[in-house]
Design a protein around this motif. Structure first.
Motif, short mmCIF file in Angstrom:
data_model
loop_
_atom_site.label_atom_id
_atom_site.label_comp_id
_atom_site.label_asym_id
_atom_site.label_seq_id
_atom_site.Cartn_x
_atom_site.Cartn_y
_atom_site.Cartn_z
N UNK A 47 -18.38 -8.89 7.70
CA UNK A 47 -17.18 -9.33 8.74
C UNK A 47 -15.92 -9.49 8.35
N UNK A 48 -15.14 -10.62 8.35
CA UNK A 48 -14.00 -10.49 8.03
C UNK A 48 -13.41 -10.50 6.65
N UNK A 49 -12.44 -9.67 6.31
CA UNK A 49 -12.02 -9.24 5.36
C UNK A 49 -12.83 -8.33 4.13
N UNK A 50 -13.80 -7.42 4.87
CA UNK A 50 -14.61 -6.45 4.48
C UNK A 50 -13.43 -5.43 3.75
N UNK A 51 -12.52 -5.38 4.47
CA UNK A 51 -11.38 -4.60 3.89
C UNK A 51 -10.39 -5.53 3.55
N UNK A 52 -9.91 -5.67 2.12
CA UNK A 52 -9.02 -6.71 1.50
C UNK A 52 -7.98 -6.51 2.20
N UNK A 53 -7.04 -7.35 2.88
CA UNK A 53 -5.61 -6.96 2.98
C UNK A 53 -4.92 -7.30 1.75
N UNK A 54 -3.61 -7.05 1.70
CA UNK A 54 -2.48 -7.51 0.67
C UNK A 54 -1.42 -8.52 0.84
N UNK A 55 -1.37 -9.25 0.01
CA UNK A 55 -0.32 -10.31 0.13
C UNK A 55 0.50 -10.15 -0.91
N UNK A 56 1.86 -9.88 -0.18
CA UNK A 56 3.10 -9.56 -1.19
C UNK A 56 2.95 -8.87 -2.34
N UNK A 57 2.29 -7.40 -2.16
CA UNK A 57 2.00 -6.55 -3.37
C UNK A 57 3.07 -6.21 -4.16
N UNK A 58 2.81 -5.67 -5.43
CA UNK A 58 3.84 -5.26 -6.14
C UNK A 58 4.51 -4.18 -5.77
N UNK A 59 5.82 -3.99 -6.11
CA UNK A 59 6.73 -2.73 -5.68
C UNK A 59 7.33 -2.21 -6.95
N UNK A 60 7.85 -0.85 -6.92
CA UNK A 60 8.62 -0.27 -7.76
C UNK A 60 9.82 0.47 -6.93
N UNK A 61 10.93 0.72 -7.57
CA UNK A 61 12.01 1.62 -7.04
C UNK A 61 11.47 2.84 -6.98
N UNK A 62 12.04 3.72 -6.41
CA UNK A 62 11.50 5.07 -5.63
C UNK A 62 11.08 6.08 -7.12
N UNK A 63 11.87 5.76 -8.30
CA UNK A 63 11.45 6.57 -9.37
C UNK A 63 10.97 5.74 -10.33
N UNK A 64 10.11 4.75 -9.76
CA UNK A 64 9.68 3.58 -10.78
C UNK A 64 8.20 4.13 -11.24
N UNK A 65 7.50 3.06 -11.65
CA UNK A 65 6.12 3.41 -12.30
C UNK A 65 5.13 3.11 -11.48
N UNK A 66 3.82 3.55 -11.68
CA UNK A 66 2.68 3.26 -10.87
C UNK A 66 2.79 3.88 -9.46
N UNK A 67 3.38 4.98 -9.40
CA UNK A 67 3.57 5.81 -8.22
C UNK A 67 2.83 7.15 -8.37
N UNK A 68 1.83 7.42 -9.33
CA UNK A 68 1.33 8.71 -9.36
C UNK A 68 0.45 9.19 -8.00
N UNK A 69 0.03 8.32 -7.27
CA UNK A 69 -0.70 8.54 -6.24
C UNK A 69 -0.06 9.13 -5.45
N UNK A 70 1.47 9.01 -5.17
CA UNK A 70 1.98 9.63 -4.12
C UNK A 70 2.53 10.98 -4.21
#
Length: 344
Positions: A47-70
């Motif tokens: 039931x509830x939260x079987x797919x986990x929502x995110x709370x205020x997740x980490x952000x990068x600038x548009x040329x920042x790190x951890x954006x390899x998936x995009x």
């Protein structure tokens, strides 16, 4: 009420609890649902939260790190959060569906291709339930259920309360970077082990009328074949009338200035750029500049007032108000709102 069907949608979620039962969906102290429960389904093993929502997740600038998936052609949901522009990539939302921030939430349902930016006073989570194949959210303050495209609570203490929409645009990552080069973007450091390069529902997005058929996972209350099932449309949603704009039909940028239920609207669509947005405004808007490569999209009126594509004023403080509208797959719009008119 028909039995709720338990299905897996192309991947197995870990950490699930026991499946919901019908009694857990319809509590004795709740009134009847405002939706047809014949088309209520359980989309997860638990039931509830079987797919986990995110709370205020980490952000990068548009040329920042951890954006390899995009990739440049990935879609993002873009908003102004009161102090800066922020992009929420579909590849993240595909796996989490809800992102809660301070005073607002982003909700995206990959099965119906629908995203909304909504004003909130608390956190929302994924209920595990679907209606007409669409995500049903629940608010963690009261446990009330909110079918996303219904734009109101369908069951619980807040039943009948409206979803308050805020301005957003949905476009490609490449376009967003051109338009808002100083914005932030949600990165892959979510705290969850997910392959954000992979779409979790296999070939669902690409199964359309031209290849493997207009396949959808769950039955819907109304089937309307005026458009292909997974055609992306921007729909204006009023209580007594709805209107859909087939985004791909309008290859070049165009503005429709019109009135629905006594409300003046401006609807901006550019199929070639994958942009569609609508505002409530009595202004007779026109396209002043449309140069995506230069990151310059400007709307104006006859008095010389100007706005960017998000409705933020360039010449003053009279920002445009969002219309009750969102983008979704056509099959879902037609199921939620039978008789929706299609702009010709």
């Amino acid at each position: 009420m028909k039995a709720i069907i338990y299905l897996t949608l192309g991947f197995v979620l870990s950490g699930c609890n026991d499946p919901l039962t019908i009694n857990e969906v319809s509590h004795e102290n709740e009134s009847e649902w405002l939706i047809d429960t014949n088309y209520l389904r359980n989309g997860c093993f638990s039931g509830k939260d079987c797919i986990p929502s995110l709370q205020s997740p980490s952000k990068s600038g548009i040329n920042g790190t951890n954006l390899e998936f995009l990739d440049d052609d990935d879609l993002v949901v873009g908003v102004w959060n009161g102090s800066e522009f922020v992009a929420y990539p579909h590849p993240i939302l595909d796996w989490h569906e809800i992102i809660n921030e301070t005073s607002y939430s982003i909700s995206y349902c990959p099965l119906t291709g629908s995203a909304i930016h909504m004003k909130t006073t608390g956190e929302y989570g994924v209920s595990g339930l679907l209606y007409n194949s669409n995500l049903i959210m629940y608010d963690r303050n009261t446990g009330s259920y909110w079918p996303q495209m219904f734009l109101k609570s369908a069951a619980g203490i807040r039943q009948g309360d409206d979803t308050v929409l805020k301005t957003m645009i949905e476009t490609t990552w490449k376009n967003w970077k051109n338009l808002f080069p100083y914005s932030k973007v949600i990165n892959s450091k979510t705290g969850h082990s997910r392959n954000y390069r992979r779409f979790p529902y296999n070939q669902y997005k690409t199964c359309n009328s031209e290849n493997c058929g207009d396949y959808i996972y769950f039955p819907v209350s109304t089937v309307d074949k005026r458009l292909p099932a997974k055609e992306r449309v921007l729909s204006i949603i009023f209580h007594n009338s709805q209107k859909a704009y087939q985004i791909s039909k309008y290859r070049q940028p165009i503005i429709f200035n019109e009135t629905m239920e006594g409300i003046s609207l401006a609807v901006v669509v550019s199929g070639i750029d994958n942009i569609a947005v609508a505002f409530k405004t009595s202004e007779n808007l026109k396209i002043d500049v449309w140069d995506l490569e230069a990151g310059n999209l400007v709307l104006s009126n006859d008095l010389g007032d100007k706005w960017n594509i998000m409705g933020r004023s360039i010449t003053g403080n009279n920002h445009l108000i969002p219309a009750p509208a969102y983008i979704s797959y056509w099959f879902a719009q037609a199921a939620f709102y039978p008789g929706t008119k299609i702009q010709q």
